[in-house]
Design a protein around this motif. Structure first.
Motif, PDB file in Angstrom:
ATOM      1  N   GLN A 128      21.917  92.743  16.057  1.00  0.00           N
ATOM      2  CA  GLN A 128      22.408  93.700  17.270  1.00  0.00           C
ATOM      3  C   GLN A 128      21.386  93.683  18.363  1.00  0.00           C
ATOM      4  O   GLN A 128      21.819  93.581  19.536  1.00  0.00           O
ATOM      5  N   THR A 185      21.962  90.493  20.284  1.00  0.00           N
ATOM      6  CA  THR A 185      23.081  90.276  20.794  1.00  0.00           C
ATOM      7  C   THR A 185      23.300  91.178  22.169  1.00  0.00           C
ATOM      8  O   THR A 185      23.916  90.657  23.346  1.00  0.00           O
ATOM      9  N   GLU A 197      23.768  89.544  26.048  1.00  0.00           N
ATOM     10  CA  GLU A 197      24.966  90.053  26.914  1.00  0.00           C
ATOM     11  C   GLU A 197      24.682  90.093  28.090  1.00  0.00           C
ATOM     12  O   GLU A 197      25.417  89.931  29.223  1.00  0.00           O
ATOM     13  N   TYR A 200      27.342  82.500  26.022  1.00  0.00           N
ATOM     14  CA  TYR A 200      27.218  83.582  25.292  1.00  0.00           C
ATOM     15  C   TYR A 200      27.820  83.464  23.831  1.00  0.00           C
ATOM     16  O   TYR A 200      27.194  83.668  22.759  1.00  0.00           O
ATOM     17  N   ALA A 257      25.744  83.865  20.580  1.00  0.00           N
ATOM     18  CA  ALA A 257      26.474  84.878  19.338  1.00  0.00           C
ATOM     19  C   ALA A 257      26.469  84.229  17.832  1.00  0.00           C
ATOM     20  O   ALA A 257      26.056  84.835  17.003  1.00  0.00           O
ATOM     21  N   ASP A 294      24.489  85.194  14.316  1.00  0.00           N
ATOM     22  CA  ASP A 294      25.129  85.281  13.120  1.00  0.00           C
ATOM     23  C   ASP A 294      24.477  84.345  11.978  1.00  0.00           C
ATOM     24  O   ASP A 294      24.222  84.951  10.883  1.00  0.00           O
TER      25      ASP A 294
END
Ligand code: AMP
Ligand code: GLY
Length: 430
Positions: A128, A131, A135, A160, A164, A168
């Motif tokens: 979290q 990420t 952004e 992005y 991202a 993960d």
């Protein structure tokens, strides 16, 4: 001098090939070695993950000196274990192997000592947080999983979306194991890369000839990252003024910082550099020699490597001078088709004798097995076909002429190793 070499790839074959020519080396062992290495050294099977067993082996064989190729035993503390038992070893302590083993440790070291490197955007321990940061960044950016990830823990993300997805893989899929507990996000640097390796005895250091490797699987730097598909070294690979900058801004401050620490850095230190318009910057450290850079470097060594290793172990490196053959060397790696993904092994290799008979050519084995006179493939990277010549162009042609003589089923190699540098050199001559 009875020598033990730890590792079983092309780098170790190159080191052993050179050590065989040393006036000091009387007997060489290698754990685990490979088919090609077994021509020059006695190969001993052992678990490289067990540093105590490796120290027992060195004691039992009564070796005078051990040389470590790969990073894992160094990161595990093999040098500390050997030093504790009064066994001579070439390689840094566990503390300093963290320069390779932890990207965060390396970054803190660089920042603390004011050595130029990419700017850090943040260090994150959760998907979290990472990420959220991603952004708000401009792309490209670089993401690095903290620990040893076999060369797979770095992504230069163009968008992005790509970034991202990597987050993960690090935090949710846990693909990088312990290496995936922290993620470093940093500025993407532009320029040409260069591998600059030095050898230190804890007080003094000597530089090896600089090299450049080719990490991507396919021509034109396309495809996935690999351990290395080829490398070259040549006179004039960088200008005198860039070399002076590298020494003054990067290498000397790093070595001074290491020297001033209570625990000395002994062994090879590899500076992975980006030559940016604002000067050289450190991308990464390795606590060992590169593979296949070593194959290109060894081809140019015009000195007794055994004597140099003995001088490192005795803390007397100042007594040594490293002389290099002028000109250039090129190493082309031949792989099993499919590498770095899935590939088949056990394929018979033809043409090795013909290639090795060529003047100026040495075929280093990276992943082969020998049964009597016959060699079979046993890994992803199979051979490092290495040539020495007066110019980069000539060394390149010679290496590829040798490659043409070697055949095995579903073999793959890049056809553009050192090509861009040859083009630049040829423009320079016109
Ligand atoms: P590393 O394991 O840190 O060397 O990263 C592997 C490769 O990723 C390097 O050889 C570079 O090609 C690339 N890389 C790493 N850091 C950066 C950066 N800050 N900017 C651009 N490319 C990078
Ligand atoms: N060829 C890059 C490395 O050995 O890490």
């Amino acid at each position: 001098m009875r020598v033990l070499v730890i590792g079983g790839g092309g780098r170790e074959h190159a080191l052993i090939w050179k050590l065989c020519q040393s006036r000091l080396a009387t007997k060489i062992w290698c754990v685990p070695g490979n088919g090609g290495i077994s021509q020059h050294a006695e190969c001993v099977p052992a678990d490289l993950g067990d540093i105590h067993a490796l120290a027992d082996l060195a004691e039992n064989l009564r070796v005078d000196l051990t040389v470590v190729g790969p990073e894992q035993p160094l990161v595990d503390g093999i040098a500390d274990e050997f030093n504790h038992r009064n066994l001579r070893i070439i390689g840094p302590s566990k503390k300093w192997a963290r320069l390779e083993g932890s990207k965060l440790f390396a970054k803190e070291f660089l920042d603390h000592h004011g050595i130029p490197t990419a700017r850090v955007y943040g260090v994150f321990a959760s998907a979290q947080d990472a990420t959220e940061k991603l952004e708000n960044l401009r792309y490209p950016v670089v993401l690095k999983a903290d620990g040893l990830c076999g060369g797979k823990g770095v992504l230069v993300a163009k968008s992005y979306g790509e970034a991202a997805e990597f987050v993960d893989r690090v935090f949710k899929k846990g693909e990088f194991g312990e290496g995936g507990q922290r993620l470093l996000i940093e500025e993407a640097l532009n320029g040409e890369e260069l591998s600059f390796i030095v050898l230190s005895d804890g007080h003094d250091f000597l530089s090896l000839v600089p090299t450049r490797d080719h990490k991507r699987a396919f021509d034109g730097d396309l495809g996935p990252n690999t351990g290395g598909m080829g490398a070259y070294s040549c006179d004039g690979i960088i200008s005198g003024s860039i070399e002076a900058q590298i020494r003054k801004r990067v290498v000397e401050p790093t070595m001074a910082a290491l020297r001033s620490d209570v625990s000395a850095y002994s062994g090879f230190l590899y500076f992975g550099l980006m030559l940016t318009s604002a000067g050289p910057k450190v991308l990464e450290f390795n606590c060992r020699l590169g593979d296949p850079e070593t194959q290109a470097i060894v081809a140019r060594m015009n000195f007794d490597l055994g004597e140099v290793f003995a001088a490192v172990a005795d803390g007397k490196l100042t007594s040594q001078r490293l002389n290099w053959y002028p000109g250039a060397s090129v190493c082309v790696v031949m792989t099993s088709g499919g590498y770095p993904g899935k590939y088949a092994i056990g394929k018979e290799i033809h043409g090795l004798e013909e290639a090795a008979a060529m003047t100026g050519v040495t075929v280093f084995h990276a992943g082969t097995k020998r049964e009597g006179p016959i060699y079979y493939t046993s890994s992803g990277r199979v051979l490092g076909v290495t040539a020495l010549d007066e110019t980069l162009d000539a060394a390149r042609r010679r290496a590829y002429d040798a490659v043409q003589l070697i055949r095995f089923s579903n073999c793959h190699y890049r056809s553009d190793i050192a090509l861009a540098a040859c083009r630049v050199a040829n423009i320079g001559e016109d």
